[in-house]
Each structure stands twice: as structure tokens, then as C-alpha cells.
Design a protein around this motif. Structure first.
Motif, PDB file in Angstrom:
ATOM      1  N   MET A   1      50.725 -29.315 141.321  1.00 27.68           N
ATOM      2  CA  MET A   1      50.795 -28.858 142.708  1.00 27.68           C
ATOM      3  C   MET A   1      51.643 -29.831 143.510  1.00 27.68           C
ATOM      4  O   MET A   1      51.387 -31.030 143.546  1.00 27.68           O
ATOM      5  CB  MET A   1      49.380 -28.794 143.310  1.00 27.68           C
ATOM      6  N   THR A   2      52.700 -29.342 144.168  1.00 24.19           N
ATOM      7  CA  THR A   2      53.595 -30.203 144.926  1.00 24.19           C
ATOM      8  C   THR A   2      53.132 -30.334 146.375  1.00 24.19           C
ATOM      9  O   THR A   2      53.426 -31.329 147.030  1.00 24.19           O
ATOM     10  CB  THR A   2      55.020 -29.626 144.892  1.00 24.19           C
ATOM     11  N   GLN A   3      52.404 -29.361 146.899  1.00 20.86           N
ATOM     12  CA  GLN A   3      51.938 -29.413 148.275  1.00 20.86           C
ATOM     13  C   GLN A   3      50.771 -30.393 148.404  1.00 20.86           C
ATOM     14  O   GLN A   3      49.859 -30.407 147.583  1.00 20.86           O
ATOM     15  CB  GLN A   3      51.483 -28.012 148.725  1.00 20.86           C
ATOM     16  N   SER A   4      50.802 -31.246 149.410  1.00 19.84           N
ATOM     17  CA  SER A   4      49.725 -32.199 149.597  1.00 19.84           C
ATOM     18  C   SER A   4      48.468 -31.480 150.080  1.00 19.84           C
ATOM     19  O   SER A   4      48.531 -30.408 150.691  1.00 19.84           O
ATOM     20  CB  SER A   4      50.126 -33.265 150.613  1.00 19.84           C
ATOM     21  N   LEU A   5      47.310 -32.089 149.809  1.00 23.00           N
ATOM     22  CA  LEU A   5      46.060 -31.492 150.264  1.00 23.00           C
ATOM     23  C   LEU A   5      45.987 -31.470 151.784  1.00 23.00           C
ATOM     24  O   LEU A   5      45.396 -30.557 152.377  1.00 23.00           O
ATOM     25  CB  LEU A   5      44.866 -32.265 149.694  1.00 23.00           C
ATOM     26  N   SER A   6      46.579 -32.472 152.416  1.00 22.53           N
ATOM     27  CA  SER A   6      46.616 -32.501 153.884  1.00 22.53           C
ATOM     28  C   SER A   6      47.385 -31.298 154.428  1.00 22.53           C
ATOM     29  O   SER A   6      46.933 -30.608 155.361  1.00 22.53           O
ATOM     30  CB  SER A   6      47.266 -33.804 154.358  1.00 22.53           C
ATOM     31  N   ASP A   7      48.552 -31.034 153.859  1.00 18.81           N
ATOM     32  CA  ASP A   7      49.344 -29.875 154.296  1.00 18.81           C
ATOM     33  C   ASP A   7      48.611 -28.577 154.003  1.00 18.81           C
ATOM     34  O   ASP A   7      48.650 -27.633 154.804  1.00 18.81           O
ATOM     35  CB  ASP A   7      50.694 -29.870 153.589  1.00 18.81           C
ATOM     36  N   LEU A   8      47.940 -28.515 152.867  1.00 20.20           N
ATOM     37  CA  LEU A   8      47.229 -27.291 152.496  1.00 20.20           C
ATOM     38  C   LEU A   8      46.100 -26.989 153.469  1.00 20.20           C
ATOM     39  O   LEU A   8      45.935 -25.844 153.912  1.00 20.20           O
ATOM     40  CB  LEU A   8      46.682 -27.432 151.083  1.00 20.20           C
ATOM     41  N   THR A   9      45.294 -27.990 153.806  1.00 17.38           N
ATOM     42  CA  THR A   9      44.189 -27.737 154.752  1.00 17.38           C
ATOM     43  C   THR A   9      44.740 -27.363 156.126  1.00 17.38           C
ATOM     44  O   THR A   9      44.167 -26.505 156.808  1.00 17.38           O
ATOM     45  CB  THR A   9      43.277 -28.964 154.866  1.00 17.38           C
ATOM     46  N   GLN A  10      45.851 -27.969 156.542  1.00 11.50           N
ATOM     47  CA  GLN A  10      46.429 -27.604 157.839  1.00 11.50           C
ATOM     48  C   GLN A  10      46.938 -26.164 157.815  1.00 11.50           C
ATOM     49  O   GLN A  10      46.786 -25.419 158.798  1.00 11.50           O
ATOM     50  CB  GLN A  10      47.581 -28.553 158.189  1.00 11.50           C
ATOM     51  N   GLN A  11      47.505 -25.764 156.686  1.00  9.24           N
ATOM     52  CA  GLN A  11      47.964 -24.379 156.558  1.00  9.24           C
ATOM     53  C   GLN A  11      46.790 -23.409 156.661  1.00  9.24           C
ATOM     54  O   GLN A  11      46.900 -22.348 157.283  1.00  9.24           O
ATOM     55  CB  GLN A  11      48.683 -24.206 155.226  1.00  9.24           C
ATOM     56  N   MET A  12      45.642 -23.779 156.081  1.00  5.61           N
ATOM     57  CA  MET A  12      44.452 -22.934 156.171  1.00  5.61           C
ATOM     58  C   MET A  12      43.968 -22.805 157.614  1.00  5.61           C
ATOM     59  O   MET A  12      43.555 -21.724 158.054  1.00  5.61           O
ATOM     60  CB  MET A  12      43.349 -23.514 155.290  1.00  5.61           C
ATOM     61  N   LEU A  13      44.040 -23.893 158.371  1.00  4.96           N
ATOM     62  CA  LEU A  13      43.640 -23.836 159.779  1.00  4.96           C
ATOM     63  C   LEU A  13      44.600 -22.948 160.580  1.00  4.96           C
ATOM     64  O   LEU A  13      44.164 -22.177 161.450  1.00  4.96           O
ATOM     65  CB  LEU A  13      43.611 -25.240 160.373  1.00  4.96           C
ATOM     66  N   ASP A  14      45.870 -23.047 160.271  1.00  3.21           N
ATOM     67  CA  ASP A  14      46.870 -22.246 160.993  1.00  3.21           C
ATOM     68  C   ASP A  14      46.645 -20.749 160.774  1.00  3.21           C
ATOM     69  O   ASP A  14      46.674 -19.958 161.729  1.00  3.21           O
ATOM     70  CB  ASP A  14      48.277 -22.634 160.546  1.00  3.21           C
ATOM     71  N   VAL A  15      46.397 -20.362 159.521  1.00  3.82           N
ATOM     72  CA  VAL A  15      46.204 -18.928 159.263  1.00  3.82           C
ATOM     73  C   VAL A  15      44.873 -18.458 159.841  1.00  3.82           C
ATOM     74  O   VAL A  15      44.741 -17.298 160.251  1.00  3.82           O
ATOM     75  CB  VAL A  15      46.294 -18.605 157.754  1.00  3.82           C
ATOM     76  N   ARG A 159      40.291 -35.525 144.215  1.00  2.00           N
ATOM     77  CA  ARG A 159      40.892 -35.861 145.506  1.00  2.00           C
ATOM     78  C   ARG A 159      40.455 -34.786 146.495  1.00  2.00           C
ATOM     79  O   ARG A 159      40.562 -33.594 146.209  1.00  2.00           O
ATOM     80  CB  ARG A 159      42.415 -35.942 145.396  1.00  2.00           C
ATOM     81  N   ILE A 160      39.960 -35.231 147.635  1.00  2.00           N
ATOM     82  CA  ILE A 160      39.347 -34.334 148.605  1.00  2.00           C
ATOM     83  C   ILE A 160      39.995 -34.544 149.962  1.00  2.00           C
ATOM     84  O   ILE A 160      40.237 -35.695 150.368  1.00  2.00           O
ATOM     85  CB  ILE A 160      37.826 -34.600 148.701  1.00  2.00           C
ATOM     86  N   HIS A 161      40.258 -33.451 150.662  1.00  2.00           N
ATOM     87  CA  HIS A 161      40.774 -33.565 152.028  1.00  2.00           C
ATOM     88  C   HIS A 161      40.031 -32.587 152.929  1.00  2.00           C
ATOM     89  O   HIS A 161      39.787 -31.431 152.552  1.00  2.00           O
ATOM     90  CB  HIS A 161      42.276 -33.283 152.092  1.00  2.00           C
ATOM     91  N   LEU A 162      39.675 -33.084 154.117  1.00  2.00           N
ATOM     92  CA  LEU A 162      38.987 -32.282 155.121  1.00  2.00           C
ATOM     93  C   LEU A 162      39.846 -32.230 156.377  1.00  2.00           C
ATOM     94  O   LEU A 162      40.457 -33.234 156.771  1.00  2.00           O
ATOM     95  CB  LEU A 162      37.635 -32.918 155.474  1.00  2.00           C
ATOM     96  N   ALA A 163      39.866 -31.076 157.023  1.00  2.00           N
ATOM     97  CA  ALA A 163      40.595 -30.936 158.281  1.00  2.00           C
ATOM     98  C   ALA A 163      39.895 -29.905 159.147  1.00  2.00           C
ATOM     99  O   ALA A 163      39.208 -29.011 158.641  1.00  2.00           O
ATOM    100  CB  ALA A 163      42.042 -30.515 158.030  1.00  2.00           C
ATOM    101  N   ALA A 164      40.041 -30.036 160.458  1.00  2.21           N
ATOM    102  CA  ALA A 164      39.393 -29.105 161.386  1.00  2.21           C
ATOM    103  C   ALA A 164      40.256 -28.949 162.623  1.00  2.21           C
ATOM    104  O   ALA A 164      41.107 -29.799 162.933  1.00  2.21           O
ATOM    105  CB  ALA A 164      37.999 -29.615 161.770  1.00  2.21           C
ATOM    106  N   THR A 165      40.024 -27.873 163.346  1.00  2.00           N
ATOM    107  CA  THR A 165      40.823 -27.594 164.533  1.00  2.00           C
ATOM    108  C   THR A 165      40.481 -28.500 165.704  1.00  2.00           C
ATOM    109  O   THR A 165      41.144 -28.436 166.742  1.00  2.00           O
ATOM    110  CB  THR A 165      40.642 -26.122 164.959  1.00  2.00           C
ATOM    111  N   ASN A 166      39.473 -29.346 165.562  1.00  2.00           N
ATOM    112  CA  ASN A 166      39.185 -30.336 166.601  1.00  2.00           C
ATOM    113  C   ASN A 166      40.059 -31.581 166.468  1.00  2.00           C
ATOM    114  O   ASN A 166      39.906 -32.546 167.223  1.00  2.00           O
ATOM    115  CB  ASN A 166      37.697 -30.728 166.595  1.00  2.00           C
ATOM    116  N   GLY A 167      40.944 -31.591 165.480  1.00  2.00           N
ATOM    117  CA  GLY A 167      41.890 -32.687 165.312  1.00  2.00           C
ATOM    118  C   GLY A 167      41.589 -33.605 164.150  1.00  2.00           C
ATOM    119  O   GLY A 167      42.410 -34.478 163.819  1.00  2.00           O
ATOM    120  N   PHE A 168      40.465 -33.416 163.484  1.00  2.00           N
ATOM    121  CA  PHE A 168      40.146 -34.308 162.362  1.00  2.00           C
ATOM    122  C   PHE A 168      40.956 -33.921 161.134  1.00  2.00           C
ATOM    123  O   PHE A 168      41.109 -32.742 160.807  1.00  2.00           O
ATOM    124  CB  PHE A 168      38.657 -34.232 162.025  1.00  2.00           C
ATOM    125  N   SER A 169      41.444 -34.940 160.423  1.00  2.00           N
ATOM    126  CA  SER A 169      42.147 -34.719 159.156  1.00  2.00           C
ATOM    127  C   SER A 169      42.113 -36.024 158.369  1.00  2.00           C
ATOM    128  O   SER A 169      42.661 -37.037 158.815  1.00  2.00           O
ATOM    129  CB  SER A 169      43.598 -34.288 159.400  1.00  2.00           C
TER     130      SER A 169
END
Length: 448
Positions: A1-15, A159-169
Motif C-alpha cells: 500500500m503506497t497511501q499513508s494511513l494518515s491520508d487514508l483516514t483523512q480521505q474517509m473523513l472527507d467522504v 500500524r494504527i492511525h486515528l483521525a476525527a473531524t474535530n482535528g485529531f490525527s
């Protein structure tokens, strides 16, 4: 997987936002695990798994829904978000659901300081197999061992990444290296088995395979000739290997979800004595090289050391944001979650005050009673604390171990049991739950 987990979680929040969510949080887990089992000097089973799992929680007003997937393609993410929003709109309102306020979020998120990940290369399967074979051979070298049921070696990393629309990542990595051996002594109906194992974050900390095999064998041989003990009221010494289960029952009874439902045998004991004076049960999520450590919880709140029980007195509950809102108390930053469910309260690392005496000292002190080294089954009333479990171990007479026992039941009430515990000084301090052997007075044994 070339996409970072950070980018992936942000993409999930965007959609999720585009699909109509008012708020959302996302988790992505990229993991690999390898397991090798040997038997009779040969490879019996080899398993390897690797892949990514993602989870998305959306909130529409006070309604929420969770979806998960192992497919990270953009079209799949969009479909996930649309499904989640549709589900949330049909869900009942939850007045306690919601993300953390941005002011509550952790600012220290560099988990490298906790040493939860071994950066060395993943062990080769042949190395794992050799470790398992060494453990098996060491066990079989004991003449009292008739066979080895299993010898296993494994490795995992996540490897685990968490992100939320309140700004946490933020994210972190964990690794684990394990080795175990189960030995059997005797033959026919006289067979007895026992085990030994070790699990560490760093390969360099793992115990030697020969030592694990020898210990498993010695324990199995000690159990030859086991019989039922007497029936009656006797002191019981829970060996360090099983004493953790007693403290686990206390932790379960102080979980915020249990308390918010108005249940649990400790629900009315806040601020009262639940352990003998002088004993504390402390949670420390910042212990280095320990499997339960974390700088922030699954809702992005900063974790901190706290005493669940202080000098014997119960000081608080284990809470995430939802349960803290229900109980009108501050969150203890104990939220945990997987990819398919919302956060829920869970403890990290806990340690019970150790005593001044060794396990042998407590055996001498107990006089006549039972040393429990293994437990099976469980009947625990979550509301009253009534306790009954199958047990095996060793009978003690006049302060000395006399013979192995099996097929007995240990019963009592957890409130009374915990108030009489006397800890030894033998806890393994590298474990996530540091609990020594515990002597408990006046339990009921059902044997012969």
C-alpha cells in the motif's frame, strides 16, 4: 500500500462529510502476523496474514453508525460513507454520543517514546520454526513428559492511525514476539498437562526457547498423580499465573459501561474500601515496552497515570466520553475501539501493590489449603460478585506442598475475597497486568 494511513483516514473523513455526516472519526490498521506450530519434531502448521482494515463512525445529530471494510479503493470509501450516514439516520438518538471537544485532545502524540515497536527485521519463518522446535525438544528431554501437545512461535506488527473531524490525527505502531509450549505427562487417564510462554515487544527481551520448554515440562511432571482435594473452607493461594483473573474481575466491575447501566457488584462502593489498606491498583498507560501502553485513547484524549484503588479505597470508574457523560464525570481517557464498533472503556496497564513475602512464604503461612495454578470455566454473578471457578493446583498441608490436585471448584464472593487478599512479591513487572500471587482466606472448596 503506497497511501499513508494518515491520508487514508483523512480521505474517509472527507467522504463522510460529503455523504452528509455532521461529524466522523476513522481508524485504519495495517497489520502482519506470522504463526508457526510444530509437533513431533516437524512443522505442523504455518499461518501468515497481512492486510489493512478500516473503520468509519459517522454522527448525524445525536445518531451514530459504524461501518468497516478491508477494501480501501476510493469508490468503496464513498459507498461506506453513504451506507453509514443512511444507517445513522435510522438509528435511535444517543444523547451521550459525540466527539471530544478540540480543547480536550492530546497534544503529545509521538508514541516512539513508549518503545511499543521493535524496528528490527521481521523474523524469518525458519527462525520461528527453529525456536518452536527448540522449546519442544527441551520439554521432551524431561523423562516424565510423554508428549508435547504444541510448541508455537509467532510475530505480529500493527500500524494504527486515528483521525476525527474535530482535528485529531495521530498514529502509532506495535509489535509482538511470542513463544509457547504445552507439555503432557503421564499416559491414558493419568495424563496431565501444563504450559509456559513468553510474549514481548522486543525480540531481545524474549525468554530463551529452551527455558520455556523446560519450564513447561517441569510443571507438567509436577502434576502427575493429581487427585481431588478435600471439601470445606480453606485458604486459597492464587499463583501469579492466575491471580490476574481476580483483579480482572474488579476491573470489569469498575468499567464505566457497567456502572452507567446501574449494574455491577461495586456500583455502590465508590469512595469505600474494596481492598485491604495499604494496597493500591494503579493504571499507568505510559510504561515503556509494555503491550497496553498508549499516549492517547481511541477518542484522542491524553492518557495519564491514575489510581483506580488508592490505599484500598475505590477512587473512580474507567470511562470513555460516552460513559463519562452518562455519569456526569470527566472521562478517564480509557476509550478503546476496533474497526467495526464505537469506542468503549478499557484499561491499559495496571499494577497491584506487591507484598513483602515470597510465594513460598505465603504457602508456609496458609498452613493447610489449596495452591491454584490453573483455572477453567467461570461463573461470576456480575451484580452480586458471587464467584465459582474450576481449579487445579497443589494441596498444602502444614505449610508444605504435598500432592497435585484437579477437578475441584473454588467458590466465594468477590467483595469478601478481595478484602482479605495478601499479595506476594513475585509479579512479572513487564506484563501489562502486574499482579503477584494472592492469598485469600476462607474460600469454599468442592472436591471429594
Amino acid at each position: 500500500m503506497t497511501q499513508s494511513l494518515s491520508d487514508l483516514t483523512q480521505q474517509m473523513l472527507d467522504v463522510a462529510r460529503r455523504a452528509g455526516a455532521d461529524a466522523a472519526d476513522a481508524i485504519a490498521v495495517d497489520g502482519t502476523s506470522v504463526s508457526i506450530n510444530v509437533r513431533a519434531g516437524s512443522l505442523e502448521q504455518a499461518d501468515r496474514s497481512e492486510g489493512i482494515e478500516i473503520g468509519l463512525r459517522v454522527l448525524v445529530g445525536q445518531r451514530q453508525a459504524c461501518v468497516s471494510s478491508s477494501d480501501t479503493k476510493p469508490d468503496t470509501l464513498a459507498q461506506m460513507a453513504e451506507r453509514a450516514v443512511a444507517m445513522a439516520k435510522e438509528a435511535p438518538e444517543d444523547p451521550y454520543a459525540g466527539l471530544a471537544d478540540p480543547a480536550q485532545l492530546a497534544t503529545q502524540t509521538d508514541s516512539a517514546t513508549l518503545e511499543m515497536y521493535d524496528p528490527s527485521e521481521e523474523p524469518d519463518p525458519a527462525t520461528l520454526q527453529q525456536d518452536a522446535l527448540r522449546a519442544e525438544a527441551a520439554a521432551l528431554a524431561n523423562a516424565g513428559v510423554s508428549q508435547v501437545q504444541s510448541a508455537s512461535a509467532g510475530y505480529s506488527r500493527r500500524r494504527i492511525h486515528l483521525a476525527a473531524t474535530n482535528g485529531f490525527s495521530a498514529g502509532y505502531a506495535r509489535s509482538e514476539r511470542g513463544l509457547s509450549c504445552v507439555a503432557i505427562s503421564g499416559t491414558g487417564t493419568g495424563m496431565e498437562r501444563d504450559y509456559d510462554y513468553d510474549s514481548r515487544i522486543f525480540q531481545s527481551d524474549l525468554r530463551d526457547a529452551d527455558d520455556i520448554g523446560r519450564t513447561a515440562a517441569a510443571r507438567a511432571v509436577e502434576r502427575v498423580g493429581a487427585r481431588k482435594p478435600a471439601t470445606g473452607a480453606f485458604p486459597v493461594l492464587f499463583d501469579e499465573r492466575v491471580a490476574n483473573a481476580l483483579i480482572g474481575s474488579l476491573l470489569q466491575a469498575t468499567n464505566g459501561t457497567t456502572i452507567a447501566r446501574g449494574s455491577g457488584w461495586l456500583r455502590d462502593k465508590l469512595g469505600e474500601q474494596v481492598l485491604p489498606k495499604g494496597l493500591s491498583l494503579v493504571e499507568d498507560p505510559h510504561r515503556k515496552r509494555t503491550s497496553g501502553s498508549r499516549l492517547f485513547d481511541a477518542e484522542g484524549l491524553p492518557t495519564a497515570r491514575r489510581a483506580i484503588v488508592d490505599d484500598g479505597v475505590l477512587t473512580g470508574w474507567t470511562m470513555d466520553l460516552s460513559t463519562s457523560r452518562q455519569l456526569d464525570m470527566p472521562s478517564t481517557a480509557n476509550a478503546a475501539r476496533g474497526t467495526s464498533a464505537p469506542p468503549s472503556p478499557s484499561v491499559t496497564n495496571v499494577a497491584l501493590t506487591q507484598g513483602a513475602q515470597s510465594r513460598d512464604d505465603l504457602i508456609r503461612q496458609m498452613g493447610t489449603g489449596l495452591l491454584v495454578t490453573s483455572m477453567i470455566g467461570s461463573t461470576i454473578n456480575p451484580n452480586t460478585g458471587d464467584y465459582s471457578r474450576g481449579a487445579s493446583g497443589f494441596w498444602v498441608e502444614n505449610g508444605e506442598i504435598t500432592y497435585p490436585v484437579n477437578e475441584c471448584t473454588v467458590a466465594g464472593n468477590l467483595r469478601d475475597m478481595l478484602m482479605t487478599i495478601i499479595p506476594a512479591n513475585d509479579a512479572r513487572t513487564y506484563l501489562s497486568r502486574v499482579v503477584p500471587s494472592l492469598l485469600v482466606e476462607g474460600l469454599t472448596l468442592a472436591g471429594d
